[in-house]
Motif scaffolding. Structure first.
Motif, short mmCIF file in Angstrom:
data_model
loop_
_atom_site.label_atom_id
_atom_site.label_comp_id
_atom_site.label_asym_id
_atom_site.label_seq_id
_atom_site.Cartn_x
_atom_site.Cartn_y
_atom_site.Cartn_z
N TRP A 10 0.68 -1.16 -0.15
CA TRP A 10 0.13 -0.23 0.07
C TRP A 10 0.93 1.25 0.09
CZ3 TRP A 10 0.68 3.49 3.55
CH2 TRP A 10 1.09 3.38 4.89
N ARG A 15 -1.88 7.92 -1.99
CA ARG A 15 -3.29 8.40 -2.00
C ARG A 15 -3.97 7.58 -0.71
NH1 ARG A 15 -6.74 4.69 -4.10
NH2 ARG A 15 -5.78 2.92 -5.29
N LEU A 16 -3.50 6.50 -0.40
CA LEU A 16 -4.66 5.96 0.77
C LEU A 16 -4.05 6.38 2.09
CD1 LEU A 16 -4.66 2.16 -0.61
CD2 LEU A 16 -6.52 3.81 -0.70
N LYS A 17 -2.88 6.85 2.08
CA LYS A 17 -2.29 7.41 3.43
C LYS A 17 -2.97 8.18 4.24
CE LYS A 17 2.70 7.98 4.57
NZ LYS A 17 4.08 8.57 4.20
N ARG A 19 -6.06 8.40 3.91
CA ARG A 19 -7.42 7.93 4.45
C ARG A 19 -7.53 7.26 6.01
NH1 ARG A 19 -9.23 5.77 -1.54
NH2 ARG A 19 -9.41 7.85 -2.16
N PHE A 20 -6.25 6.63 6.20
CA PHE A 20 -5.83 5.98 7.57
C PHE A 20 -6.70 6.94 8.57
CE2 PHE A 20 -3.25 3.18 4.97
CZ PHE A 20 -4.02 2.01 5.33
N PHE A 23 -10.17 7.93 8.27
CA PHE A 23 -11.07 6.96 9.07
C PHE A 23 -11.04 6.97 10.60
CE2 PHE A 23 -13.40 3.90 5.88
CZ PHE A 23 -13.36 4.64 4.88
N SER A 24 -9.81 7.17 11.00
CA SER A 24 -9.61 7.06 12.32
C SER A 24 -10.57 8.27 12.90
CB SER A 24 -8.25 7.17 12.78
OG SER A 24 -7.52 6.09 12.36
N ALA A 26 -13.11 9.71 11.71
CA ALA A 26 -14.36 9.56 11.56
C ALA A 26 -15.00 8.60 12.84
CB ALA A 26 -14.66 8.60 10.45
N ALA A 27 -14.03 7.44 13.11
CA ALA A 27 -14.29 6.65 14.16
C ALA A 27 -14.42 7.36 15.45
CB ALA A 27 -13.43 5.54 14.42
N VAL A 28 -13.47 8.35 15.69
CA VAL A 28 -13.56 9.27 16.88
C VAL A 28 -14.59 9.93 17.03
CG1 VAL A 28 -12.33 11.00 17.94
CG2 VAL A 28 -11.08 9.21 17.10
N VAL A 30 -17.60 9.55 15.63
CA VAL A 30 -18.75 8.87 15.88
C VAL A 30 -18.78 8.44 17.54
CG1 VAL A 30 -20.07 6.41 15.58
CG2 VAL A 30 -19.10 7.72 13.57
N PHE A 31 -17.74 7.92 17.95
CA PHE A 31 -17.62 7.64 19.37
C PHE A 31 -17.85 8.83 20.09
CE2 PHE A 31 -16.23 3.45 20.39
CZ PHE A 31 -16.26 2.80 19.29
N LEU A 34 -21.53 9.22 20.43
CA LEU A 34 -22.03 8.08 21.37
C LEU A 34 -21.94 8.84 22.83
CD1 LEU A 34 -21.10 4.83 20.01
CD2 LEU A 34 -23.39 5.84 19.82
N LEU A 35 -20.98 9.52 23.06
CA LEU A 35 -20.53 9.80 24.60
C LEU A 35 -21.32 11.20 24.73
CD1 LEU A 35 -16.65 9.43 24.95
CD2 LEU A 35 -18.28 8.46 26.44
#
Lengths: 629, 365
Positions: A10, A15-17, A19-20, A23-24, A26-28, A30-31, A34-35
Motif C-alpha cells: 500500500w 493516496r491511501l495514506k 485515509r487511515f 477513517f480514524s 471518523a471513528a473518533v 462517531v464515538f 455516542l459519548l
C-alpha cells in the motif's frame, strides 16, 4: 507461494495514506457522538431517569389506619376494629383485567359483575394504588386466592381494619355507620385527604367525629421485581390510628333499656340531670352495624329501607310523637306560674266537660270527682287540665313548653334531630290562616292535637324540671384522647337556658310526680322502687294521622291494626329528693304509658342504681357532672 | 514458513485489549445474571469458556499466513452463499426467522460467517483491481454482485441487522478504496431510494421496531419497552453509577435481554458515565488499533482485511450502543466481546485472529 508481482504494497499508493487518519477521525467523531448522548442521558437527565427507575422498582402500598375506638363512660370498649382481608388489584400490573376478574370471581364465590363494578370505580385511583375488589373476605377464599396467585398477577391480599361491634346492635343508631365516600363528596373539595374507596362516617357519631376517628393512612415502600414479586420493604410509614372517644353513655343502662324495649318499636333517652350527659339512647328496632362495616349488599339495604318500622331511623331524635299526658307537666307549670290557679284549686271531674259546642271526655268515664293539681297529676285527670288550660290560654302553655326545651331541637350535636311542634295562636294563623279555638287549647293541654315532641326533647324537659328549670344541652361525647392519653376535646356541660319558673311551682308539680309513682291510684305505681323515690308521669298518645316520612304513606294491610294502637309514654327522674337521672320512654303503639313505657324506665333506673352500688366509689360522680351541681 | 519474527512481531497490545474488554464483559455478565437460578452453568462462566475457545480460534487463525486466504477466497465465498441458500431450505426456524443450520453438535449461522467472508472477498477484489482514480460504476459491478447475493439471501431469512452490517462493512471498505465523486453521489441517491423502497419490503415486526424507535412511548409495554427500560437503566446510572451488582433496572429484571443485546445498559447503570467513558475509549482504541494494523500491513490484501475487520468491529459497536442508548432502532446486534453469545464471540475472535495474523506478518514478503 506465488510470485510477489501481483502483490501491491500500500505504500506504493500514497493516496491511501491520508485515509487511515480520515477513517480514524471518523471513528473518533462517531464515538464522541455516542459519548455526548451518554452525557445527555447520564448527566443532564439523570434525575428524570433516576425517578423512573425508582418508580419501576418501588411499590407504594397504603396501610389503612385503624379508626378510633369508642368507649363508654366506664371505659368499656363499644366500637373497635378487627383485622379483615381485602383482596385488591394493582392496575399497573394487571394486563388482562377481564380474565383476572373472571378467575377471581370464582375463587371468591362472588359475581363477576360485582368485581367489575369495583374495578371500574378503581380507575379513578392512581395506577400504583391497589383497587379494593372485595372487602372482608373469608379465610377460605383468601387461601384459594393465595394458592392461585400465579394465575392472578397484580392481585394483593391486604389486611385492613374493619369496624367491629362487641355488643352487636347496641346503640347502633348513636354510632351510625361507615360508607364509601361518594363521587359528589370527593368532587366537593371538602374531602381533600380522601380517595375513592375510602370509608367515611355516614351518620351518627361516626360522621360527627369523623375527623377524630379517622386515622392517618400509612404507607409501605416495597421493592418489587418486574413480576411484581415483593423483595423487601424499603420504608414503612406507620399509620396513625384514629383518636379514642369516651362517651357519657353507660353500657349497663343502654343494655337494660334495649332489653326492656325488646321487640317493640320505640325509643328511650336517659340523661344525667346535673350535666345533660346522655346515659342511654335507644331506638328500636335497630340494625346491625356490622353489615355496613363489611359493605352492605343492596338487598340488605333495601330490606332495611322498606321495613315499616324504620330500623334506620333514630327514633330518639327523629321520631315525633304527640306527648300525650306527659305534656301535663308543661300545662301544670304554666298554670302554676300564671298565678291564676293555686295548688289548692279544685275541679269537679264528672268525666266530661263542654267547651263551646263540643264535649271533651276524661280518660276515666266515671270521672275523678273533686280534683286538685296533685291528684290531677297523680291520676292524670284530663278534665282538670281542660279546665285550667282555658284560664291561661294556648300561648301561655306554648311559652312554658318552649322554656322547657320543647318546640326546638335540643342541640344534641352528634346527629340531626327533629324539632317537634308546639303550637300557639300565631302558629295557627301562620300555618292555617285561622284563629285559635278553645277546643284546640284543651286538646293541646293534654298533649294531643298538634303537639309533637321527640323522646330527646321529653328527656331534656324532664331533666329541666328535675333540676328546677335549667335546660341543659344533651351531650354524649365526654372526651377525645389521643393514644398517649392527651385530651384533645372535653365536653363541658352547658346550660342552654333557665326557665323562668318559681321554685314553689316546681315543688308543687314534683309532689304530683312523686305521687304518680308512689301513691295508690298513681298511674306510674308499677314503676316504683323500694330504695329510691322515683318521680314520673305516664302518657298515652292517640295515634292520629301525622305528616311525616313519605314511607308512612304506604301502609300495609296487616299493619293497620297495630298502627292505630296508641303510643305509650313515660317520663321520670330519680331520686326525687336529689335528682340524678331523667328518663323519657316512648313505645310506639304500646297502648298505655303505664304498662308499656314505665317498665322500660324502671329497668334503666334499676340498672342505674344497681350500678352505683356495684361500681367503685371513685366512679360514682363523673368529672364534668361534679362541676354543675 | 514459521519464523521467529512472527513471535517478535506478535501484537500483544491487541490481544491484551481483547482480553481486557472480554474480562469487563464477563464481570458485567456476572452482575447481569446474578439473580438467575443457579441450576444451569452460570452465563458468565459460559462466556469465560467461550473466551477460551475464541482465543484458541484466534491463535489458530494466526498459524496460517493470511495471504493463503486470497486463493481460497472464491471457493469459500461460494460455499458460504450455498450455506445461506441451505438455511432458507432446511434451516431451523425460531421466532419467525430462519437463521440456523442444525449440524447436530452445534447450530451454524451462515449469515454470521458472511460478515467475515464479505471482508475477504472485498479485500481480494480491491487489492487486485486497484484504481488510482477511484472506482466508478463499471468497476464496481463485481463488488455489488458479491455483496448483493448474500445480502438478499440474509434479508430473506429475515435478518435485517446482519444484512445491514454486511452492507456497512463492504461499503466502508469500498469507501476506503476510493470511489469517484460522481459515482459516490449517484450511489448515495440510489441508497436513499432503496431505503425508501425497502420500507415496503420490510416485515411487520421490522417496521414496528422502526416506528417504535421513532416514538417508544407509543407502546410502552410492548415494542417500546426495550428502549424505554434501557434508557432508564443508562440514564439512572448517572456520573458514577449505582455500583456493581446494584443496578435496580437489571437486578430486578426490568431490563430485557440484559445478558445479550442490552448488556451495555447493565454496565452503564452500574458504572455510570465514568465507566462508559472508559469502556468506550477501550473500544475506540480497539477500532483505531485495527486501522493502525491496516496501515502497517505488508500488502494491500492484508491492509483491506484489517480494515474490513476494523469496520466490522466499529459497526457492531456503534449499532449496538446506538440501540441501547436510544439513538438507533432496536436491531438484534450484539456488542462484540461484551454481549453473551458463542456465535458473536467466534466471529469476533476470527476477526481478531485476522488482525493478529496481518499484524505479525507485516515484515514478511
Amino acid at each position: 507461494m506465488r510470485t510477489m508481482k501481483v502483490r501491491t504494497r500500500w505504500v506504493d499508493l500514497p493516496r491511501l495514506k491520508n485515509r487511515f487518519v480520515l477513517f480514524s477521525l471518523a471513528a473518533v467523531v462517531v464515538f464522541a457522538i455516542l459519548l455526548l448522548r451518554l452525557w445527555y442521558l447520564q448527566i443532564i437527565s439523570v434525575d428524570q431517569y433516576r425517578q423512573l427507575s425508582e418508580k419501576n422498582r418501588i411499590r407504594y402500598l397504603p396501610v389503612a389506619a385503624e379508626r378510633g375506638p369508642v368507649y363508654d363512660h366506664d371505659g368499656t370498649l363499644l366500637v373497635d376494629n378487627r383485622p379483615g382481608f381485602t383482596i385488591a388489584a394493582l392496575r399497573q400490573e394487571v394486563e388482562d383485567s377481564d380474565r383476572l376478574l373472571s378467575s377471581l370471581a370464582g375463587y371468591l364465590d362472588v359475581d363477576k359483575e360485582q368485581l367489575e363494578e369495583r374495578w371500574m370505580a378503581g380507575k379513578r385511583l392512581p395506577r400504583y394504588r391497589p383497587v379494593p375488589l372485595a372487602v372482608d373476605v373469608g379465610w377460605d377464599n383468601v387461601e384459594r386466592v393465595q394458592e392461585n396467585a400465579v394465575d392472578l398477577p397484580g392481585v394483593l391480599t391486604l389486611v385492613t381494619p374493619i369496624r367491629a361491634y362487641p355488643y352487636g346492635e347496641m346503640a347502633s343508631h348513636l354510632f351510625g355507620y361507615l360508607g364509601e365516600i361518594t363521587e359528589e363528596e370527593l368532587a366537593s373539595g371538602d374531602y381533600n385527604n380522601y380517595r375513592g374507596g375510602d370509608f367515611i362516617g355516614q351518620n351518627g357519631l361516626e360522621r360527627f367525629l369523623e375527623d377524630y376517628l379517622r386515622g392517618l393512612e400509612g404507607e409501605r415502600l416495597l421493592e418489587v421485581d418486574v413480576k411484581g414479586k415483593e423483595l423487601r420493604t424499603l420504608k414503612t410509614l406507620e399509620p396513625t390510628p384514629g383518636k379514642k372517644v369516651f362517651l357519657t353513655l353507660r353500657k349497663e343502662l343502654q343494655l337494660a333499656a334495649e332489653e326492656a324495649i325488646g321487640d317493640q318499636a320505640g325509643a328511650a333517652v336517659a340523661l344525667d340531670v346535673r350535666s345533660g350527659a346522655v346515659l342511654a339512647l335507644v331506638s328500636k328496632p335497630s340494625f346491625d352495624p356490622a353489615l355496613f362495616a363489611r359493605g352492605i349488599y343492596p338487598e340488605e339495604w333495601l330490606e332495611l329501607l322498606q321495613n315499616s318500622r324504620h330500623p334506620l331511623q333514630n327514633k330518639a331524635l327523629r321520631g315525633q310523637y304527640p306527648p300525650g299526658s306527659t305534656f301535663k307537666l308543661v300545662t301544670a307549670l304554666a298554670v302554676l306560674e300564671s298565678g291564676l290557679v293555686g295548688p289548692d284549686y279544685t275541679v269537679d271531674c264528672s268525666g266530661r266537660i263542654e267547651v263551646g259546642p263540643r264535649e271533651f271526655r276524661c280518660w276515666k268515664k266515671k270521672g275523678h270527682g273533686e280534683t286538685n293539681l296533685k291528684k290531677a297529676i297523680r291520676e292524670s285527670c284530663d278534665v282538670f287540665f281542660y279546665d285550667v288550660s282555658l284560664k291561661i290560654g294556648i300561648d301561655k302553655i306554648a311559652e312554658t313548653a318552649r322554656q322547657l326545651g320543647l318546640g326546638s331541637v335540643s342541640d344534641f350535636r352528634p346527629a340531626r334531630e327533629r324539632s317537634g311542634l308546639i303550637p300557639d295562636s300565631a302558629w295557627k294563623k301562620r300555618r292555617f290562616n285561622d284563629r285559635w279555638y278553645n277546643g284546640e287549647t284543651v286538646i293541646a293541654a293534654i298533649g294531643q292535637g298538634y303537639d309533637l315532641v321527640t323522646p330527646m326533647q321529653l328527656a331534656v324537659m324532664t331533666a329541666a324540671i328535675a333540676n328546677n328549670g335549667k335546660v341543659l344541652r344533651p351531650y354524649v361525647v365526654e372526651r377525645v384522647e389521643d393514644f398517649d392519653g392527651n385530651v384533645l376535646s372535653l365536653t363541658e356541660p352547658e346550660v342552654l337556658k333557665v326557665a323562668e319558673i318559681e321554685q314553689k311551682d316546681f315543688d308543687a308539680l314534683k309532689a304530683g310526680l312523686v305521687a304518680v309513682v308512689n301513691e295508690p291510684h298513681g298511674t306510674g305505681w308499677l314503676s316504683r322502687m323500694p330504695d329510691v323515690t322515683v318521680a314520673g308521669k305516664t302518657g298515652t298518645a292517640q295515634v292520629i294521622r301525622m305528616k311525616s316520612d313519605e314511607e308512612e304513606e304506604k301502609i300495609k294491610d296487616e299493619d293497620i291494626e297495630y298502627r292505630f294502637r296508641d303510643h305509650g309514654l313515660f317520663v321520670s327522674y330519680a331520686p326525687a329528693e336529689a335528682p340524678e337521672i331523667a328518663i323519657a320512654v316512648v313505645i310506639e303503639h304500646g297502648s298505655h304509658g303505664s304498662t308499656a313505657a314505665a317498665p322500660v324506665s324502671k329497668a334503666i333506673l334499676q340498672a342505674y342504681f344497681a350500678e352505683d352500688d356495684d361500681t367503685a366509689p371513685e366512679d360514682e360522680v363523673p368529672v364534668p357532672e361534679g362541676e354543675i351541681e | 514458513m514459521f519464523d521467529r519474527r512472527l513471535i517478535v512481531n506478535f501484537d500483544w497490545v491487541l490481544l491484551l485489549l481483547v482480553c481486557l474488554l472480554t474480562g469487563i464483559g464477563i464481570l458485567n455478565l456476572y452482575s447481569a445474571t446474578s439473580t438467575w437460578s443457579a441450576a444451569a452453568t452460570p452465563v458468565y462462566l459460559k462466556q469465560f469458556y467461550w473466551l477460551g475457545i475464541g482465543l484458541v480460534i484466534a491463535l489458530s487463525v494466526c498459524l496460517f499466513d493470511y495471504r493463503n486466504l486470497e486463493y481460497f477466497a472464491t471457493p469459500l465465498y461460494v460455499l458460504n452463499v450455498l450455506l445461506l441458500v441451505a438455511v432458507l431450505v432446511v434451516g431451523k426456524t425460531s421466532m419467525g426467522a430462519t437463521r440456523w443450520l442444525n449440524l447436530g453438535f452445534f447450530n451454524l449461522q451462515p449469515s454470521e460467517i458472511m460478515k467475515l467472508m464479505i471482508i475477504v472477498v472485498m479485500a481480494r477484489y480491491f487489492s487486485v483491481k486497484d484504481q488510482v482514480q477511484g472506482y466508478n460504476f463499471k468497476e464496481l459491478w463485481m463488488p455489488f454482485a458479491l455483496l448483493g447475493v448474500p445480502v438478499l439471501l440474509i434479508m430473506k431469512q429475515p435478518y435485517l441487522g446482519t444484512a445491514m452490517l454486511v452492507i456497512f462493512i463492504a461499503s466502508s471498505m469500498a469507501l476506503f478504496a476510493g470511489i469517484q465523486r460522481r459515482t459516490l453521489i449517484s450511489l448515495s441517491l440510489m441508497g436513499l431510494a432503496a431505503v425508501g423502497g425497502g420500507w415496503f419490503l420490510l416485515h411487520d415486526y421490522q417496521k414496528q421496531r422502526i416506528k417504535t424507535f421513532l416514538d417508544p412511548e407509543r407502546d410502552p409495554l410492548g415494542a417500546g419497552y426495550h428502549i424505554i427500560q434501557s434508557k432508564i437503566a443508562v440514564g439512572s446510572g448517572g456520573l458514577f453509577g449505582k455500583g456493581f451488582m446494584q443496578g435496580t433496572q437489571s437486578q430486578l429484571s426490568f431490563l430485557p435481554e440484559r445478558h445479550t443485546d442490552f448488556a451495555f445498559s447493565v454496565f452503564a447503570e452500574e458504572w455510570g458515565f465514568t465507566g462508559c467513558l472508559i469502556l468506550l475509549l477501550c473500544y475506540l482504541l480497539l477500532v483505531t488499533w485495527g486501522i493502525y494494523t491496516a496501515r502497517r500491513a505488508n500488502d494491500l490484501f492484508g491492509m483491506y482485511l484489517a480494515l474490513g475487520v476494523s469496520a466490522m468491529l466499529f459497526w457492531h459497536i456503534v449499532v449496538n450502543l446506538g440501540m441501547v442508548i436510544g439513538l438507533l432502532p432496536v436491531v438484534g446486534v450484539p456488542l462484540p466481546l461484551f454481549s453473551y453469545g458463542g456465535t458473536s464471540m467466534v466471529t469476533t475472535m476470527i476477526g481478531v485472529g485476522i488482525l493478529l495474523n496481518v499484524s505479525m506478518r507485516r515484515f514478511m514478503f
